[in-house]
Design an enzyme around this catalytic site. Structure first.
Site, PDB file in Angstrom:
ATOM      1  N   LYS A  16       0.838  -1.327  -0.008  1.00 27.30           N
ATOM      2  CA  LYS A  16       0.037   0.044   0.140  1.00 27.30           C
ATOM      3  C   LYS A  16       0.912   1.477   0.033  1.00 27.30           C
ATOM      4  O   LYS A  16       2.002   1.169   0.146  1.00 27.30           O
ATOM      5  CB  LYS A  16      -0.857  -0.069   1.386  1.00 27.30           C
ATOM      6  N   TYR A  56     -11.855  -3.061  -2.573  1.00 27.26           N
ATOM      7  CA  TYR A  56     -12.439  -3.335  -1.364  1.00 27.26           C
ATOM      8  C   TYR A  56     -13.964  -3.144  -1.245  1.00 27.26           C
ATOM      9  O   TYR A  56     -14.471  -3.181  -0.056  1.00 27.26           O
ATOM     10  CB  TYR A  56     -11.563  -1.900  -0.374  1.00 27.26           C
ATOM     11  N   ASN A 119      -1.168  -0.510   7.577  1.00 25.03           N
ATOM     12  CA  ASN A 119      -0.606  -1.785   7.921  1.00 25.03           C
ATOM     13  C   ASN A 119      -0.011  -2.241   6.554  1.00 25.03           C
ATOM     14  O   ASN A 119       0.407  -3.523   6.465  1.00 25.03           O
ATOM     15  CB  ASN A 119      -1.666  -2.849   8.402  1.00 25.03           C
ATOM     16  N   HIS A 122      -1.492  -5.451   1.572  1.00 26.96           N
ATOM     17  CA  HIS A 122      -2.675  -6.467   1.711  1.00 26.96           C
ATOM     18  C   HIS A 122      -2.182  -7.795   0.664  1.00 26.96           C
ATOM     19  O   HIS A 122      -1.468  -7.950  -0.107  1.00 26.96           O
ATOM     20  CB  HIS A 122      -3.383  -5.668   0.364  1.00 26.96           C
ATOM     21  N   GLU A 133      -9.186 -10.439  -7.470  1.00 26.24           N
ATOM     22  CA  GLU A 133      -8.082  -9.435  -7.355  1.00 26.24           C
ATOM     23  C   GLU A 133      -7.194  -9.413  -8.557  1.00 26.24           C
ATOM     24  O   GLU A 133      -6.781  -8.255  -9.102  1.00 26.24           O
ATOM     25  CB  GLU A 133      -7.535  -9.396  -5.957  1.00 26.24           C
TER      26      GLU A 133
HETATM   27  P1  RTP Z   1      -6.083  -6.707   3.608  1.00 26.16           P
HETATM   28  O1  RTP Z   1      -7.396  -7.085   2.777  1.00 26.16           O
HETATM   29  O2  RTP Z   1      -5.584  -5.380   3.248  1.00 26.16           O
HETATM   30  O3  RTP Z   1      -5.110  -7.694   3.421  1.00 26.16           O
HETATM   31  O4  RTP Z   1      -6.144  -6.811   5.109  1.00 26.16           O
HETATM   32  P2  RTP Z   1      -7.149  -7.822   5.725  1.00 26.16           P
HETATM   33  O5  RTP Z   1      -7.853  -8.915   4.834  1.00 26.16           O
HETATM   34  O6  RTP Z   1      -6.003  -8.159   6.927  1.00 26.16           O
HETATM   35  O7  RTP Z   1      -8.238  -7.056   6.697  1.00 26.16           O
HETATM   36  P3  RTP Z   1      -9.620  -6.750   6.315  1.00 26.16           P
HETATM   37  O8  RTP Z   1     -10.623  -7.001   7.368  1.00 26.16           O
HETATM   38  O9  RTP Z   1      -9.974  -7.203   4.963  1.00 26.16           O
HETATM   39  O10 RTP Z   1      -9.490  -5.009   6.174  1.00 26.16           O
HETATM   40  C1  RTP Z   1      -8.964  -4.297   5.042  1.00 26.16           C
HETATM   41  C2  RTP Z   1      -7.992  -3.190   5.381  1.00 26.16           C
HETATM   42  O11 RTP Z   1      -8.885  -2.171   5.814  1.00 26.16           O
HETATM   43  C3  RTP Z   1      -8.206  -1.412   7.017  1.00 26.16           C
HETATM   44  N1  RTP Z   1      -8.859  -1.591   8.216  1.00 26.16           N
HETATM   45  N2  RTP Z   1      -8.872  -0.664   8.943  1.00 26.16           N
HETATM   46  N3  RTP Z   1     -10.455  -0.305  12.140  1.00 26.16           N
HETATM   47  C4  RTP Z   1      -9.964   0.199  11.064  1.00 26.16           C
HETATM   48  O12 RTP Z   1      -9.660   1.281  10.879  1.00 26.16           O
HETATM   49  C5  RTP Z   1      -9.515  -1.010   9.905  1.00 26.16           C
HETATM   50  N4  RTP Z   1     -10.120  -2.266  10.020  1.00 26.16           N
HETATM   51  C6  RTP Z   1      -9.289  -2.595   8.710  1.00 26.16           C
HETATM   52  C7  RTP Z   1      -6.711  -2.147   7.016  1.00 26.16           C
HETATM   53  O13 RTP Z   1      -5.652  -1.567   6.146  1.00 26.16           O
HETATM   54  C8  RTP Z   1      -7.047  -3.538   6.529  1.00 26.16           C
HETATM   55  O14 RTP Z   1      -5.869  -4.183   5.927  1.00 26.16           O
END
Ligand code: RTP
Length: 155
Positions: A16, A56, A119, A122, A133
């Site tokens: 990112k 997303y 973080n 992705h 994707e």
């Molecule tokens: P990613 O899709 O980016 O690999 O991340 P992930 O599956 O580990 O997490 P996901 O639940 O799909 O969330 C996507 C991205 O959203 C951001 N996020 N912000 N509480 C918050 O502010 C929050 N929660 C999630 C993070 O950047 C996460 O990677």
């Protein structure tokens, strides 16, 4: 070898804008490369907000959706496709838990990030998402099929 490659699992991984701006591309790419996974496609792109929303779309009901899409479209993203046995699940393991406060040391987020909104990386969370994707971010002709041939040394 082509038949073998056609069956190999693939995942979509993106560094990112925060990871790119912090100069973490080589550090992150190295971890996937050293593991033995194969780089199939790579490009630096600044996604539009509309594109970020497509990426997303599963999260559109979440309160952080708008901020997340603004962030993803705020600068260059390094989009990649990695290939190998178990790469979807193991790629997530290399990345670590979504919240860097909960990611284990030794993982990318555990070692290199502090908060969930920054973080740095992705990774697709399953075979269907990986397929969708890869299709969203890359044209078929951008997916390399032959130049790197590490298989006979890894498997
Ligand atoms: P990613 O899709 O980016 O690999 O991340 P992930 O599956 O580990 O997490 P996901 O639940 O799909 O969330 C996507 C991205 O959203 C951001 N996020 N912000 N509480 C918050 O502010 C929050 N929660 C999630 C993070 O950047 C996460 O990677």
């Amino acid at each position: 070898q082509d038949a073998h490659a056609a069956e190999m699992e693939r995942t979509f991984i993106a560094i990112k804008p925060d990871g790119v701006q912090r100069g973490l591309i080589s550090e992150i790419v190295a971890r996937f490369e050293r593991k033995g996974f194969k780089l199939v496609a790579i490009k630096l792109v600044v996604p539009s907000k509309d594109f970020a929303q497509k990426h997303y779309h599963d999260l559109k009901e979440r309160p952080f959706f708008n901020g997340l899409c603004d962030f993803l479209s705020s600068g260059p993203v390094l989009a990649m496709v990695w290939e190998g046995e178990g790469v979807i699940k193991y790629g997530r393991k290399l990345i670590g838990a979504t919240d860097p406060q909960k990611s284990e040391p030794g993982t990318i987020r555990g070692d290199l990030a502090v908060v969930v909104g920054r973080n740095i990386i992705h990774g697709s969370d399953g075979p269907e998402t990986a397929k969708d994707e890869i299709k969203l971010w890359f044209k078929p002709e951008e997916l390399n099929t032959c130049t790197i041939n590490s298989e006979k040394w890894v498997y």
